[in-house]
Motif scaffolding. Sequence first.
Motif, PDB file in Angstrom:
ATOM      1  N   ASP A  46       0.846  -1.191   0.000  1.00 49.34           N
ATOM      2  CA  ASP A  46       0.000   0.000   0.000  1.00 49.34           C
ATOM      3  C   ASP A  46       0.878   1.236   0.000  1.00 49.34           C
ATOM      4  O   ASP A  46       2.033   1.210   0.449  1.00 49.34           O
ATOM      5  N   ILE A  58       5.288   4.456   2.015  1.00 47.44           N
ATOM      6  CA  ILE A  58       4.909   3.147   1.480  1.00 47.44           C
ATOM      7  C   ILE A  58       5.040   2.089   2.561  1.00 47.44           C
ATOM      8  O   ILE A  58       5.762   2.267   3.552  1.00 47.44           O
ATOM      9  N   SER A  82      -0.763   9.751  -4.426  1.00 53.60           N
ATOM     10  CA  SER A  82      -1.099   8.384  -4.030  1.00 53.60           C
ATOM     11  C   SER A  82      -0.743   7.367  -5.113  1.00 53.60           C
ATOM     12  O   SER A  82      -0.383   6.224  -4.803  1.00 53.60           O
ATOM     13  N   GLU A  86       1.650   4.160  -4.382  1.00 51.50           N
ATOM     14  CA  GLU A  86       1.234   2.770  -4.605  1.00 51.50           C
ATOM     15  C   GLU A  86       2.249   2.032  -5.482  1.00 51.50           C
ATOM     16  O   GLU A  86       2.625   0.889  -5.200  1.00 51.50           O
ATOM     17  N   GLY A 109      -2.951  -5.702  -3.913  1.00 49.46           N
ATOM     18  CA  GLY A 109      -3.087  -4.323  -3.483  1.00 49.46           C
ATOM     19  C   GLY A 109      -4.509  -3.839  -3.674  1.00 49.46           C
ATOM     20  O   GLY A 109      -5.351  -4.542  -4.252  1.00 49.46           O
ATOM     21  N   ALA A 111      -5.343  -0.741  -5.144  1.00 50.52           N
ATOM     22  CA  ALA A 111      -5.469   0.264  -6.202  1.00 50.52           C
ATOM     23  C   ALA A 111      -5.819  -0.445  -7.513  1.00 50.52           C
ATOM     24  O   ALA A 111      -4.944  -0.793  -8.312  1.00 50.52           O
ATOM     25  N   ARG A 153      -9.801  -2.199   0.271  1.00 47.66           N
ATOM     26  CA  ARG A 153      -8.956  -1.723   1.369  1.00 47.66           C
ATOM     27  C   ARG A 153      -9.245  -2.462   2.677  1.00 47.66           C
ATOM     28  O   ARG A 153      -8.338  -2.667   3.492  1.00 47.66           O
ATOM     29  N   ASP A 160      -1.853  -1.339   4.812  1.00 49.61           N
ATOM     30  CA  ASP A 160      -2.185   0.055   5.067  1.00 49.61           C
ATOM     31  C   ASP A 160      -1.554   0.533   6.369  1.00 49.61           C
ATOM     32  O   ASP A 160      -1.056   1.668   6.452  1.00 49.61           O
TER      33      ASP A 160
END
Length: 200
Positions: A46, A58, A82, A86, A109, A111, A153, A160
């Motif tokens: 993340d 990160i 962001s 990522e 991940g 994203a 998420r 995270d």
Amino acid sequence: MLAFTKILRFEKLIQNPVCLFRSLHKEPIPVAWEKPKIGWTKLNFDGSSKGKAGKASIGWLFRNHKADFLLGYAEPIGRANSIIAELAALRRGLELVLENGWSDVWLEGDAKTLLQIIAQRRQIRCAEAQRHISHINLIIPEINNCILTHIYREGNRAADKFAQMGHLCGKPQVWQHIPPNQVLSIMHEDAEGKIVFRKR
């Protein structure tokens, strides 16, 4: 199924089919972290960017098929959005995959759009982001078996947490075999298969 030079499966990127009719009362989506198969190593990564200054960090962690903690990482990376954060998280994680000689790796991940870009080997206009993507696409074929998936998420909470910890680090920090206390409860819940509901 999308393939890189060796094996790259993009199995669960699209988790939910498109619904033609919208419900007035949408049900929450159940999300749970999944263990990798025996012999595989799983990387959850993340990136985080905060405030107008765009201070970014990160974080990521590796776990095995028993959900045992292998390696964790947190790092402040200066000013970045962001997207860059990522990509930097995934890139650094992949570099550690090669350093540790792991051959069967599951990358995960939250994203989704970036994962689609990587899986489809698409070009993007942002030069800095494209440099990260190009480097990532060079590393992935070096891994014997590699799966790349998206998770909401709510299922990426441990990564995270490492990314948030990166904001507090003055320099890159690595944890081996013993995770920091801040992630212990999340890791335990992940190992138990706890379901976290995501509101639509």
